[in-house]
Design an enzyme around this catalytic site. Sequence first.
Site, PDB file in Angstrom:
ATOM      1  N   GLY A 238       0.836  -1.196   0.000  1.00 28.23           N
ATOM      2  CA  GLY A 238       0.000   0.000   0.000  1.00 28.23           C
ATOM      3  C   GLY A 238       0.866   1.239   0.000  1.00 28.23           C
ATOM      4  O   GLY A 238       1.988   1.226  -0.523  1.00 28.23           O
ATOM      5  N   SER A 239       0.365   2.308   0.622  1.00 34.46           N
ATOM      6  CA  SER A 239       1.075   3.581   0.574  1.00 34.46           C
ATOM      7  C   SER A 239       2.304   3.575   1.480  1.00 34.46           C
ATOM      8  O   SER A 239       2.342   2.873   2.495  1.00 34.46           O
ATOM      9  CB  SER A 239       0.128   4.707   0.994  1.00 34.46           C
ATOM     10  OG  SER A 239      -0.345   4.467   2.301  1.00 34.46           O
ATOM     11  N   THR A 240       3.273   4.384   1.127  1.00 33.97           N
ATOM     12  CA  THR A 240       4.490   4.521   1.936  1.00 33.97           C
ATOM     13  C   THR A 240       4.129   5.055   3.320  1.00 33.97           C
ATOM     14  O   THR A 240       4.683   4.613   4.334  1.00 33.97           O
ATOM     15  CB  THR A 240       5.489   5.445   1.204  1.00 33.97           C
ATOM     16  OG1 THR A 240       5.885   4.762   0.006  1.00 33.97           O
ATOM     17  CG2 THR A 240       6.714   5.743   2.041  1.00 33.97           C
ATOM     18  N   GLU A 241       3.152   5.961   3.348  1.00 32.41           N
ATOM     19  CA  GLU A 241       2.714   6.558   4.616  1.00 32.41           C
ATOM     20  C   GLU A 241       2.216   5.475   5.592  1.00 32.41           C
ATOM     21  O   GLU A 241       2.654   5.403   6.746  1.00 32.41           O
ATOM     22  CB  GLU A 241       1.580   7.520   4.249  1.00 32.41           C
ATOM     23  CG  GLU A 241       1.038   8.371   5.324  1.00 32.41           C
ATOM     24  CD  GLU A 241      -0.259   9.038   4.835  1.00 32.41           C
ATOM     25  OE1 GLU A 241      -0.555   9.012   3.619  1.00 32.41           O
ATOM     26  OE2 GLU A 241      -0.976   9.556   5.704  1.00 32.41           O
ATOM     27  N   GLY A 243       2.737   2.259   5.286  1.00 31.50           N
ATOM     28  CA  GLY A 243       3.841   1.315   5.494  1.00 31.50           C
ATOM     29  C   GLY A 243       4.667   1.688   6.711  1.00 31.50           C
ATOM     30  O   GLY A 243       5.072   0.822   7.500  1.00 31.50           O
ATOM     31  N   GLU A 260       5.673  -3.545   0.634  1.00 30.68           N
ATOM     32  CA  GLU A 260       5.750  -3.212  -0.790  1.00 30.68           C
ATOM     33  C   GLU A 260       4.975  -1.918  -0.950  1.00 30.68           C
ATOM     34  O   GLU A 260       3.749  -1.906  -0.809  1.00 30.68           O
ATOM     35  CB  GLU A 260       5.157  -4.367  -1.614  1.00 30.68           C
ATOM     36  CG  GLU A 260       5.646  -4.365  -3.040  1.00 30.68           C
ATOM     37  CD  GLU A 260       4.681  -3.682  -3.948  1.00 30.68           C
ATOM     38  OE1 GLU A 260       4.839  -2.449  -4.135  1.00 30.68           O
ATOM     39  OE2 GLU A 260       3.773  -4.332  -4.447  1.00 30.68           O
ATOM     40  N   GLU A 396       3.566  10.280  -5.514  1.00 30.78           N
ATOM     41  CA  GLU A 396       2.804   9.232  -6.197  1.00 30.78           C
ATOM     42  C   GLU A 396       1.348   9.677  -6.361  1.00 30.78           C
ATOM     43  O   GLU A 396       0.653   9.941  -5.377  1.00 30.78           O
ATOM     44  CB  GLU A 396       2.860   7.934  -5.383  1.00 30.78           C
ATOM     45  CG  GLU A 396       2.235   6.772  -6.121  1.00 30.78           C
ATOM     46  CD  GLU A 396       2.398   5.442  -5.384  1.00 30.78           C
ATOM     47  OE1 GLU A 396       2.086   5.385  -4.186  1.00 30.78           O
ATOM     48  OE2 GLU A 396       2.813   4.457  -6.028  1.00 30.78           O
TER      49      GLU A 396
HETATM   50  P1  NAP Z   1      -3.450   2.517   2.069  1.00 32.99           P
HETATM   51  O1  NAP Z   1      -4.191   3.288   3.097  1.00 32.99           O
HETATM   52  O2  NAP Z   1      -1.989   2.382   2.207  1.00 32.99           O
HETATM   53  O3  NAP Z   1      -4.160   1.076   1.991  1.00 32.99           O
HETATM   54  C1  NAP Z   1      -3.549  -0.170   1.864  1.00 32.99           C
HETATM   55  C2  NAP Z   1      -4.108  -1.153   2.892  1.00 32.99           C
HETATM   56  O4  NAP Z   1      -3.707  -0.756   4.205  1.00 32.99           O
HETATM   57  C3  NAP Z   1      -5.623  -1.213   2.947  1.00 32.99           C
HETATM   58  O5  NAP Z   1      -6.031  -2.533   3.237  1.00 32.99           O
HETATM   59  C4  NAP Z   1      -5.929  -0.279   4.110  1.00 32.99           C
HETATM   60  O6  NAP Z   1      -7.200  -0.447   4.663  1.00 32.99           O
HETATM   61  C5  NAP Z   1      -4.832  -0.622   5.060  1.00 32.99           C
HETATM   62  N1  NAP Z   1      -4.572   0.395   6.081  1.00 32.99           N
HETATM   63  C6  NAP Z   1      -4.810   1.739   6.021  1.00 32.99           C
HETATM   64  N2  NAP Z   1      -4.429   2.327   7.162  1.00 32.99           N
HETATM   65  C7  NAP Z   1      -3.945   1.370   7.975  1.00 32.99           C
HETATM   66  C8  NAP Z   1      -3.399   1.353   9.303  1.00 32.99           C
HETATM   67  N3  NAP Z   1      -3.283   2.461  10.023  1.00 32.99           N
HETATM   68  N4  NAP Z   1      -2.996   0.177   9.813  1.00 32.99           N
HETATM   69  C9  NAP Z   1      -3.112  -0.967   9.112  1.00 32.99           C
HETATM   70  N5  NAP Z   1      -3.626  -1.018   7.863  1.00 32.99           N
HETATM   71  C10 NAP Z   1      -4.031   0.138   7.288  1.00 32.99           C
HETATM   72  O7  NAP Z   1      -3.748   3.108   0.649  1.00 32.99           O
HETATM   73  P2  NAP Z   1      -5.084   3.877   0.180  1.00 32.99           P
HETATM   74  O8  NAP Z   1      -5.520   4.854   1.213  1.00 32.99           O
HETATM   75  O9  NAP Z   1      -6.048   2.860  -0.248  1.00 32.99           O
HETATM   76  O10 NAP Z   1      -4.528   4.668  -1.079  1.00 32.99           O
HETATM   77  C11 NAP Z   1      -3.820   5.873  -0.858  1.00 32.99           C
HETATM   78  C12 NAP Z   1      -2.576   5.935  -1.707  1.00 32.99           C
HETATM   79  O11 NAP Z   1      -1.742   4.806  -1.419  1.00 32.99           O
HETATM   80  C13 NAP Z   1      -2.801   5.819  -3.199  1.00 32.99           C
HETATM   81  O12 NAP Z   1      -3.164   7.021  -3.772  1.00 32.99           O
HETATM   82  C14 NAP Z   1      -1.464   5.339  -3.662  1.00 32.99           C
HETATM   83  O13 NAP Z   1      -0.586   6.417  -3.800  1.00 32.99           O
HETATM   84  C15 NAP Z   1      -1.008   4.440  -2.560  1.00 32.99           C
HETATM   85  N6  NAP Z   1      -1.253   3.007  -2.860  1.00 32.99           N
HETATM   86  C16 NAP Z   1      -0.198   2.254  -3.220  1.00 32.99           C
HETATM   87  C17 NAP Z   1      -0.392   0.921  -3.536  1.00 32.99           C
HETATM   88  C18 NAP Z   1       0.745   0.034  -3.949  1.00 32.99           C
HETATM   89  O14 NAP Z   1       0.517  -1.008  -4.557  1.00 32.99           O
HETATM   90  N7  NAP Z   1       1.975   0.364  -3.617  1.00 32.99           N
HETATM   91  C19 NAP Z   1      -1.660   0.372  -3.499  1.00 32.99           C
HETATM   92  C20 NAP Z   1      -2.744   1.168  -3.091  1.00 32.99           C
HETATM   93  C21 NAP Z   1      -2.503   2.494  -2.788  1.00 32.99           C
HETATM   94  P3  NAP Z   1      -8.389   0.476   4.031  1.00 32.99           P
HETATM   95  O15 NAP Z   1      -8.728  -0.187   2.777  1.00 32.99           O
HETATM   96  O16 NAP Z   1      -9.490   0.435   5.000  1.00 32.99           O
HETATM   97  O17 NAP Z   1      -7.824   1.844   3.877  1.00 32.99           O
END
Ligand code: NAP
Length: 502
Positions: A238-241, A243, A260, A396
């Site tokens: 998911g996001s670097t943030e 991560g 990743e 990103e």
């Molecule tokens: P995200 O928040 O990083 O979501 C990825 C996963 O992590 C989801 O299952 C999410 O649940 C979960 N998550 C979120 N906050 C968490 C926490 N505090 N503790 C544990 N797990 C947590 O990404 P997003 O908000 O969907 O997308 C935002 C940005 O992330 C995108 O615009 C993109 O830049 C980036 N992204 C990167 C990838 C990649 O393959 N590298 C994939 C997706 C997004 P929820 O679904 O409930 O949020």
Amino acid sequence: MSSAQQVPSNNTRRYQLFIDGKWVDAESGKTFETPNPSTGETLAEVAEGDKADIDKAVAAARRAYEGKWSKMSARDRGRLLYKLSQVIEQHAGELAALETADNGKPIRESTYIDIPQVIENFEYFAGFATKIEGETIPVPGQMLNYTLREPLGVCGQIIPWNFPLLMAAWKLAPALAAGNTVVLKPAEQTPVTALELGKLFQEADFPDGVVNIVPGFGETAGAALASHPGIDKIAFTGSTEVGKIIAHSAADNLTKVSLELGGKAPNIVFADADMEQAVSGAMMGIFYNQGQVCCAGSRIFLHEEIKDEFLESFKARVGRIKVGDPTNKETLMGPQVSSEQLDRIKSYVDIAKNEGATVLAGGCPPQLDADFQKGFFFQPTIFTEVKNSMRVAQEEIFGPVTSVITFKDEDDLIKQANDTIFGLSAGIWTKDITRAHRFARAIKAGTVWINTFNMFNAASPFGGYKHSGYGREMGKHALELYTQVKSVWVDLSGKPMGWYGK
Ligand code: NAP
Ligand code: MG
């Protein structure tokens, strides 16, 4: 038929949590809705897992690990994984349709790329179950020293929405092949196919509790999983943030972590490149999956000499990309996954314009039929006059937006290409074989594509340098994420240890 398969008359699908081989409601009784991003209509109502459900799932995964799963032979584990891959194949059409309905990706992508790669990953790791070996170490004296490669135990896995079922496969297949049990949390935007996969684990006769699937929100279910003292490993994409948050919370329990994360890949075109090949590669790099790809080629570097020629062809071809109904086989771009992502993309378009970039194509949502006016569509967008230091080239965006940057020579190029916090992937287009391989060494990224882009195979490792994460998924490297090494010493002399005398 399990309760998870009931489809109510209004066509909204309903899903429960999959814990210990059973379909159950969330302890809180809460549910959430997941929309179809091409229409905005509700696709499914899903049980909302929380800390209490994660606790139950981790306990079930522990029981399964200590019970049947760790006693099963590697061959039987491999056979189960292979059976699963066959069951998935039997349901491929249905899974592709659901992936498109939940995520919005064009049906030709879910049908020909996502689901086949899911099958490939389970097949590949099914074969690995019997090939996880220790080694004999040549230690001196009358001693035998050998290693055992053992599973970690219970693994938490948190996945994103861009390749919902494929990300589940990348994580589940190696973890299970190595003999671990799993609690998986799918993304809130796209839980449907992961839950369908739960049914297929049942159909393939996996023992209860080996795989548990708990949909819910990141801040609640995800955070409870990542910080759970009962898990041995957390894997995240998911996001670097987020991560960084995961790595922090895992640190308190010294839980092993693999991440990743994001990317901002350079996709580089030299003057000697085959122009048609490079233009198609630039399109594949940034518009595939609506640009929602962590390794997307979102920074296109053009050699000054070919900039005009390249952009003329690029603009013309991008103008012909069919955007719209993702269930239409001709469609090349569907909607973004959510209104939040659409808003994020729009905000970056404003940022880019304010920074002085020029819109060569797109820059706004398309005009579509009434059926799709509530969908989250955006046009393929090209920015020119971009400097690598601009936010649009550094952050990103995760949408169909690319920045075109020019370069003069190889040294200038390498400096700019590596000037990013990310290091997930890179592409180069050139006929000069020495330059291509020089570049492959000089770029700080986990994957390099030469005269191609976005190529994947279950046997080839994938993962990031720098802020793009750590650990390598797929290939034999993935087994390192899900095993630990034990060193065993055996005396062969049969004599007392002489050190302390008699
Ligand atoms: P995200 O928040 O990083 O979501 C990825 C996963 O992590 C989801 O299952 C999410 O649940 C979960 N998550 C979120 N906050 C968490 C926490 N505090 N503790 C544990 N797990 C947590 O990404 P997003 O908000 O969907 O997308 C935002 C940005 O992330 C995108 O615009 C993109 O830049 C980036 N992204 C990167 C990838 C990649 O393959 N590298 C994939 C997706 C997004 P929820 O679904 O409930 O949020
Ligand atoms: Mg959805």
